[in-house]
Design a protein around this motif. Structure first.
Motif, short mmCIF file in Angstrom:
data_model
loop_
_atom_site.label_atom_id
_atom_site.label_comp_id
_atom_site.label_asym_id
_atom_site.label_seq_id
_atom_site.Cartn_x
_atom_site.Cartn_y
_atom_site.Cartn_z
N LYS A 13 -1.78 -12.33 -7.40
CA LYS A 13 -2.95 -11.80 -8.10
C LYS A 13 -2.78 -10.31 -8.25
N LYS A 14 -3.76 -9.67 -8.89
CA LYS A 14 -3.75 -8.21 -9.05
C LYS A 14 -4.90 -7.61 -8.24
N ASP A 38 0.43 -5.60 -8.23
CA ASP A 38 0.61 -7.04 -8.06
C ASP A 38 0.73 -7.36 -6.58
N TYR A 47 -2.42 -6.86 2.31
CA TYR A 47 -1.76 -7.23 1.07
C TYR A 47 -0.37 -6.63 1.11
N GLU A 66 -10.25 -6.80 -5.73
CA GLU A 66 -9.56 -7.76 -6.59
C GLU A 66 -9.96 -7.54 -8.04
#
Length: 67
Positions: A13-14, A38, A47, A66
């Motif tokens: 996801k970004k 990313d 992350y 997010e």
């Protein structure tokens, strides 16, 4: 080993950097506020992203939101 192939994986996801106010480490050199990154891998607290150095680094989720 999973970490050796992170750069070639499809992003999960970004996320966008909200702040770089770290209590212990200086992250403002590796993250840019407002820039989207990313997510290569995700754990409960971190992350793993490709940061400004072009390397995969692990950062607390509190620095991001997010997209």
């Amino acid at each position: 080993m999973l970490h050796e192939t992170w750069k070639t994986h499809e992003p999960l996801k970004k996320v966008e950097v909200v702040h770089t106010n770290a209590q212990k480490f200086k992250v403002s050199d590796m993250l840019t506020v407002g820039k989207q990154y990313d997510v290569i891998n995700e754990t409960e607290d971190y992350y793993q992203i490709i940061d400004n150095a072009g390397l995969v680094g692990g950062y607390y989720k509190t620095y991001f939101k997010e997209v």
